[in-house]
Design an enzyme around this catalytic site. Structure first.
Site, mmCIF file in Angstrom:
data_model
loop_
_atom_site.group_PDB
_atom_site.id
_atom_site.type_symbol
_atom_site.label_atom_id
_atom_site.label_comp_id
_atom_site.label_asym_id
_atom_site.label_seq_id
_atom_site.Cartn_x
_atom_site.Cartn_y
_atom_site.Cartn_z
ATOM 1 N N CYS A 122 126.067 38.925 10.415
ATOM 2 C CA CYS A 122 124.748 39.395 9.998
ATOM 3 C C CYS A 122 124.018 40.062 11.170
ATOM 4 O O CYS A 122 124.366 41.176 11.533
ATOM 5 C CB CYS A 122 123.943 38.260 9.367
ATOM 6 S SG CYS A 122 122.555 38.851 8.361
ATOM 7 N N HIS B 211 127.743 35.590 5.868
ATOM 8 C CA HIS B 211 127.655 34.346 6.650
ATOM 9 C C HIS B 211 128.807 33.386 6.335
ATOM 10 O O HIS B 211 128.654 32.486 5.499
ATOM 11 C CB HIS B 211 126.334 33.639 6.361
ATOM 12 C CG HIS B 211 125.136 34.364 6.867
ATOM 13 N ND1 HIS B 211 124.607 34.147 8.115
ATOM 14 C CD2 HIS B 211 124.368 35.334 6.304
ATOM 15 C CE1 HIS B 211 123.559 34.922 8.294
ATOM 16 N NE2 HIS B 211 123.400 35.662 7.208
ATOM 17 N N GLU C 265 129.775 30.991 8.115
ATOM 18 C CA GLU C 265 129.407 29.659 8.613
ATOM 19 C C GLU C 265 128.676 28.833 7.559
ATOM 20 O O GLU C 265 128.524 27.614 7.713
ATOM 21 C CB GLU C 265 128.562 29.779 9.886
ATOM 22 C CG GLU C 265 127.122 30.204 9.690
ATOM 23 C CD GLU C 265 126.902 31.706 9.508
ATOM 24 O OE1 GLU C 265 125.722 32.113 9.516
ATOM 25 O OE2 GLU C 265 127.880 32.464 9.341
#
Length: 193
Positions: free
Chosen positions: A81, A172, A174
């Site tokens: 991002c 994302h 994560e």
């Protein structure tokens, strides 16, 4: 191998946790630590830059000399991002950039915070849970560079790209339980050293 998670803003703990999980899954000897200053980054073999506000992160990277260390030591960077924005040489806003990938990034390509969404995307020939939060996308890249690889597209926009051992994603990973992209980055770093 030391993997640093840049601890300036964003989903730092989430990147830390999924990177630890990826290392365990891979069965390799590596350490993960959060880093905030140039001297900490200098001890890393790889660096992950999470999402957040790219202008703020870019200014802190410049003020703290982190950009110089990354370039001098040629540290591979995985940016998600805001990290994607920072890796580029150009964006649609005047801000500090690392500029280590020959890419041009459009900030907030998928809209504002309220336009955030989750969807299934294709990467490495498999489905992956894409989490897009004020996500950027690529406006372009230097097609003359033979070390650039488009890894994924969504709705015609490039959302994942690699140059050398550097990887930039607009989404994302994560914020998922899937470690495959983190594992891919770690393998690329190991193969390049």
């Amino acid at each position: 191998m030391n993997i640093g998670i840049l601890n300036l803003q964003g989903a730092v703990s989430e990147h830390y946790n999924i990177t630890k999980k990826a290392i365990k899954n891979m069965g390799i000897d590596a350490d993960v630590k959060t880093v905030r200053y140039a001297e900490d980054v200098a001890k890393c073999n790889a660096l992950i830059i999470s999402g957040g506000e790219s202008t703020v992160i870019g200014k802190l990277i410049a003020v703290r000399g982190i950009d110089k260390v990354i370039k001098e030591k040629n540290i591979p960077v995985f940016g998600t991002c805001a990290g994607m924005v920072l890796l580029g040489k150009k964006t649609d806003f005047d801000q500090p950039l690392l500029g280590i990938m020959d890419i041009s990034v459009k900030r907030n390509s998928y809209g504002r915070q309220k336009d955030s969404f989750e969807t299934s995307i294709q990467i490495f020939g498999s489905e992956y849970p894409g989490v897009f939060i004020r996500a950027p996308s690529l406006e372009g890249y230097d097609k003359s560079k033979d070390d650039i690889k488009v890894l994924s597209r969504f709705e015609g926009k490039i959302i994942a790209i690699q140059q050398g051992s550097n990887i930039a994603l607009s989404f994302h990973p994560e914020l998922t339980e899937d470690t495959s992209i983190h594992e891919y980055f770690i393998r690329e770093v190991l193969n390049s050293s």
